[in-house]
Scaffold this motif. Sequence first.
Motif, PDB file in Angstrom:
ATOM      1  N   LEU A  18       0.834  -1.203   0.000  1.00 27.53           N
ATOM      2  CA  LEU A  18       0.000   0.000   0.000  1.00 27.53           C
ATOM      3  C   LEU A  18       0.868   1.252   0.000  1.00 27.53           C
ATOM      4  O   LEU A  18       0.557   2.235  -0.675  1.00 27.53           O
ATOM      5  N   SER A  19       1.958   1.223   0.770  1.00 29.28           N
ATOM      6  CA  SER A  19       2.824   2.409   0.850  1.00 29.28           C
ATOM      7  C   SER A  19       3.500   2.672  -0.492  1.00 29.28           C
ATOM      8  O   SER A  19       3.616   3.821  -0.934  1.00 29.28           O
ATOM      9  N   GLY A  20       3.966   1.602  -1.157  1.00 31.25           N
ATOM     10  CA  GLY A  20       4.595   1.781  -2.466  1.00 31.25           C
ATOM     11  C   GLY A  20       3.616   2.317  -3.480  1.00 31.25           C
ATOM     12  O   GLY A  20       3.948   3.203  -4.280  1.00 31.25           O
ATOM     13  N   ALA A  21       2.379   1.801  -3.452  1.00 34.65           N
ATOM     14  CA  ALA A  21       1.354   2.311  -4.364  1.00 34.65           C
ATOM     15  C   ALA A  21       1.039   3.770  -4.061  1.00 34.65           C
ATOM     16  O   ALA A  21       0.854   4.584  -4.976  1.00 34.65           O
ATOM     17  N   GLY A  22       0.998   4.111  -2.770  1.00 37.80           N
ATOM     18  CA  GLY A  22       0.733   5.501  -2.397  1.00 37.80           C
ATOM     19  C   GLY A  22       1.796   6.445  -2.918  1.00 37.80           C
ATOM     20  O   GLY A  22       1.490   7.536  -3.403  1.00 37.80           O
ATOM     21  N   ARG A  23       3.072   6.017  -2.807  1.00 33.59           N
ATOM     22  CA  ARG A  23       4.156   6.863  -3.331  1.00 33.59           C
ATOM     23  C   ARG A  23       4.042   7.029  -4.835  1.00 33.59           C
ATOM     24  O   ARG A  23       4.269   8.113  -5.376  1.00 33.59           O
ATOM     25  N   ARG A  24       3.689   5.958  -5.518  1.00 37.53           N
ATOM     26  CA  ARG A  24       3.558   6.020  -6.973  1.00 37.53           C
ATOM     27  C   ARG A  24       2.433   6.970  -7.383  1.00 37.53           C
ATOM     28  O   ARG A  24       2.558   7.710  -8.362  1.00 37.53           O
ATOM     29  N   LEU A  25       1.340   6.960  -6.596  1.00 34.80           N
ATOM     30  CA  LEU A  25       0.161   7.733  -6.965  1.00 34.80           C
ATOM     31  C   LEU A  25       0.111   9.110  -6.316  1.00 34.80           C
ATOM     32  O   LEU A  25      -0.717   9.945  -6.698  1.00 34.80           O
ATOM     33  N   ALA A  29      -0.979   5.890   2.203  1.00 38.50           N
ATOM     34  CA  ALA A  29      -1.234   4.456   2.181  1.00 38.50           C
ATOM     35  C   ALA A  29      -2.613   4.101   2.711  1.00 38.50           C
ATOM     36  O   ALA A  29      -3.251   3.147   2.230  1.00 38.50           O
ATOM     37  N   SER A  30      -3.077   4.828   3.735  1.00 39.49           N
ATOM     38  CA  SER A  30      -4.392   4.512   4.305  1.00 39.49           C
ATOM     39  C   SER A  30      -5.500   4.727   3.280  1.00 39.49           C
ATOM     40  O   SER A  30      -6.472   3.961   3.219  1.00 39.49           O
ATOM     41  N   THR A  31      -5.356   5.769   2.457  1.00 36.10           N
ATOM     42  CA  THR A  31      -6.340   6.012   1.395  1.00 36.10           C
ATOM     43  C   THR A  31      -6.313   4.887   0.373  1.00 36.10           C
ATOM     44  O   THR A  31      -7.359   4.421  -0.087  1.00 36.10           O
ATOM     45  N   VAL A  32      -5.102   4.433   0.034  1.00 41.23           N
ATOM     46  CA  VAL A  32      -4.979   3.306  -0.896  1.00 41.23           C
ATOM     47  C   VAL A  32      -5.704   2.089  -0.334  1.00 41.23           C
ATOM     48  O   VAL A  32      -6.453   1.406  -1.044  1.00 41.23           O
ATOM     49  N   GLY A  33      -5.482   1.801   0.964  1.00 41.08           N
ATOM     50  CA  GLY A  33      -6.131   0.653   1.584  1.00 41.08           C
ATOM     51  C   GLY A  33      -7.647   0.747   1.542  1.00 41.08           C
ATOM     52  O   GLY A  33      -8.336  -0.242   1.259  1.00 41.08           O
ATOM     53  N   ARG A  34      -8.178   1.946   1.813  1.00 50.93           N
ATOM     54  CA  ARG A  34      -9.641   2.123   1.786  1.00 50.93           C
ATOM     55  C   ARG A  34     -10.195   1.931   0.380  1.00 50.93           C
ATOM     56  O   ARG A  34     -11.257   1.325   0.201  1.00 50.93           O
ATOM     57  N   ARG A  35      -9.457   2.427  -0.606  1.00 46.37           N
ATOM     58  CA  ARG A  35      -9.939   2.310  -1.983  1.00 46.37           C
ATOM     59  C   ARG A  35      -9.898   0.869  -2.471  1.00 46.37           C
ATOM     60  O   ARG A  35     -10.779   0.432  -3.218  1.00 46.37           O
ATOM     61  N   VAL A  36      -8.870   0.130  -2.059  1.00 47.04           N
ATOM     62  CA  VAL A  36      -8.812  -1.289  -2.420  1.00 47.04           C
ATOM     63  C   VAL A  36      -9.975  -2.040  -1.785  1.00 47.04           C
ATOM     64  O   VAL A  36     -10.639  -2.858  -2.432  1.00 47.04           O
ATOM     65  N   ALA A  37     -10.239  -1.745  -0.515  1.00 49.06           N
ATOM     66  CA  ALA A  37     -11.356  -2.397   0.185  1.00 49.06           C
ATOM     67  C   ALA A  37     -12.683  -2.066  -0.491  1.00 49.06           C
ATOM     68  O   ALA A  37     -13.565  -2.933  -0.629  1.00 49.06           O
ATOM     69  N   ARG A  38     -12.824  -0.826  -0.923  1.00 47.49           N
ATOM     70  CA  ARG A  38     -14.052  -0.415  -1.604  1.00 47.49           C
ATOM     71  C   ARG A  38     -14.239  -1.168  -2.913  1.00 47.49           C
ATOM     72  O   ARG A  38     -15.348  -1.608  -3.251  1.00 47.49           O
ATOM     73  N   LEU A  47      -9.135  -9.343  -3.844  1.00 47.97           N
ATOM     74  CA  LEU A  47      -8.169  -9.107  -4.920  1.00 47.97           C
ATOM     75  C   LEU A  47      -6.726  -9.341  -4.483  1.00 47.97           C
ATOM     76  O   LEU A  47      -5.871  -9.647  -5.321  1.00 47.97           O
ATOM     77  N   PHE A  48      -6.447  -9.179  -3.181  1.00 50.07           N
ATOM     78  CA  PHE A  48      -5.072  -9.298  -2.691  1.00 50.07           C
ATOM     79  C   PHE A  48      -5.007 -10.207  -1.473  1.00 50.07           C
ATOM     80  O   PHE A  48      -5.951 -10.273  -0.679  1.00 50.07           O
ATOM     81  N   ASP A  49      -3.868 -10.894  -1.356  1.00 47.23           N
ATOM     82  CA  ASP A  49      -3.558 -11.650  -0.146  1.00 47.23           C
ATOM     83  C   ASP A  49      -2.449 -10.916   0.592  1.00 47.23           C
ATOM     84  O   ASP A  49      -1.408 -10.607   0.007  1.00 47.23           O
ATOM     85  N   LYS A  50      -2.677 -10.633   1.879  1.00 51.16           N
ATOM     86  CA  LYS A  50      -1.661  -9.961   2.696  1.00 51.16           C
ATOM     87  C   LYS A  50      -0.693 -11.005   3.224  1.00 51.16           C
ATOM     88  O   LYS A  50      -1.086 -11.981   3.859  1.00 51.16           O
ATOM     89  N   THR A  51       0.595 -10.817   2.925  1.00 47.21           N
ATOM     90  CA  THR A  51       1.647 -11.731   3.379  1.00 47.21           C
ATOM     91  C   THR A  51       2.748 -10.926   4.061  1.00 47.21           C
ATOM     92  O   THR A  51       2.763  -9.688   3.968  1.00 47.21           O
ATOM     93  N   PRO A  52       3.685 -11.591   4.733  1.00 48.40           N
ATOM     94  CA  PRO A  52       4.814 -10.855   5.325  1.00 48.40           C
ATOM     95  C   PRO A  52       5.626 -10.082   4.278  1.00 48.40           C
ATOM     96  O   PRO A  52       6.287  -9.089   4.606  1.00 48.40           O
ATOM     97  N   GLN A  53       5.576 -10.542   3.013  1.00 51.11           N
ATOM     98  CA  GLN A  53       6.325  -9.865   1.957  1.00 51.11           C
ATOM     99  C   GLN A  53       5.562  -8.686   1.357  1.00 51.11           C
ATOM    100  O   GLN A  53       6.139  -7.891   0.613  1.00 51.11           O
ATOM    101  N   GLY A  54       4.276  -8.554   1.660  1.00 50.44           N
ATOM    102  CA  GLY A  54       3.499  -7.452   1.112  1.00 50.44           C
ATOM    103  C   GLY A  54       2.146  -7.932   0.610  1.00 50.44           C
ATOM    104  O   GLY A  54       1.588  -8.917   1.112  1.00 50.44           O
ATOM    105  N   TYR A  55       1.638  -7.239  -0.388  1.00 49.57           N
ATOM    106  CA  TYR A  55       0.330  -7.549  -0.950  1.00 49.57           C
ATOM    107  C   TYR A  55       0.512  -8.293  -2.269  1.00 49.57           C
ATOM    108  O   TYR A  55       0.952  -7.717  -3.266  1.00 49.57           O
ATOM    109  N   GLY A  56       0.178  -9.586  -2.275  1.00 48.67           N
ATOM    110  CA  GLY A  56       0.234 -10.375  -3.494  1.00 48.67           C
ATOM    111  C   GLY A  56      -1.149 -10.527  -4.089  1.00 48.67           C
ATOM    112  O   GLY A  56      -2.165 -10.500  -3.377  1.00 48.67           O
TER     113      GLY A  56
END
Length: 306
Positions: A18-25, A29-38, A47-56
Amino acid sequence: MDWDDLRIFLAVAREDSLSGAGRRLGIDASTVGRRVARLEQALGAKLFDKTPQGYGLAPEGERLLPHAEAVELALSGARESLSGPGELTGQIRIGAPDGCANYLLPQVCARLCETHPELEIQIVALPRVFNLSKREADMAIAVSQPQAGRQVVQRLTDYRLHLAAHEDYLREHPPIRSRADLRGHRMIGYIADMIFDRELDYLAETGVDRAQLTSNSVSVQMQAIRAGAGLGIVHDFALPFCPGVRRILTAELSLTRSFWLIRHQDDRRSQRMNRLADALAQGIRAEVSRLQSILAIDETPAQEPT
């Protein structure tokens, strides 16, 4: 479902966070998370699986990905049709190894920006292979031809490399008349376990077992050579930027490598990307030729017998 939701989905898929996507956009990050959830709620799918490595990407996300990329490409095509046939506009990110990024792309991109004032060019210099599927770059320059992946590959140009040292170093150390003499000199090169492409393994060409001063950066290696720290294999096109650095053993040790332009396969349908690729290819070929021609063909390097 609207494009803005898909744009956020693509950013998370490419950044794995989420943080990487936020920087790109340019959003938090919290806004990115809300939009993905929406978006997941609207689609009724995870759409995504949360893992220790990030969002797959989850299986449903994998199925959505090509459709989102198709929408992205269609919108890009719509912008192209409105911008007119002559002008290149918008942002383009070019990934390149740091030798190319430092010594070639600044001049090439300066001319592109002058010709196309509305074009915004980002040069990403990294000593590794770029992942175009995650859109780390819109197009990348590589030193070897990739053997796999959904990519468009175009050979740009050959370039030459030679052993070189600063003239101060050559004056203060024993003469170098053959490869055998190299064993009495300090070598500069790549960190062995950080060589990301076999085409960069120059040390084997010299017959020397190891380098005493190493870096994963071509530019750092060149600065060490300029400082008189030893000998190293350098790009001929970089030498005009390095006063006092001289080629040696040119008749005995000369390397030729190639640059390749790599693009995502889907970009073949984009007139803008095709034009950008053509302009970049022409510019790099011309700049390599110009810089290499500065070196006299009949140059007699210091320390070689005359």
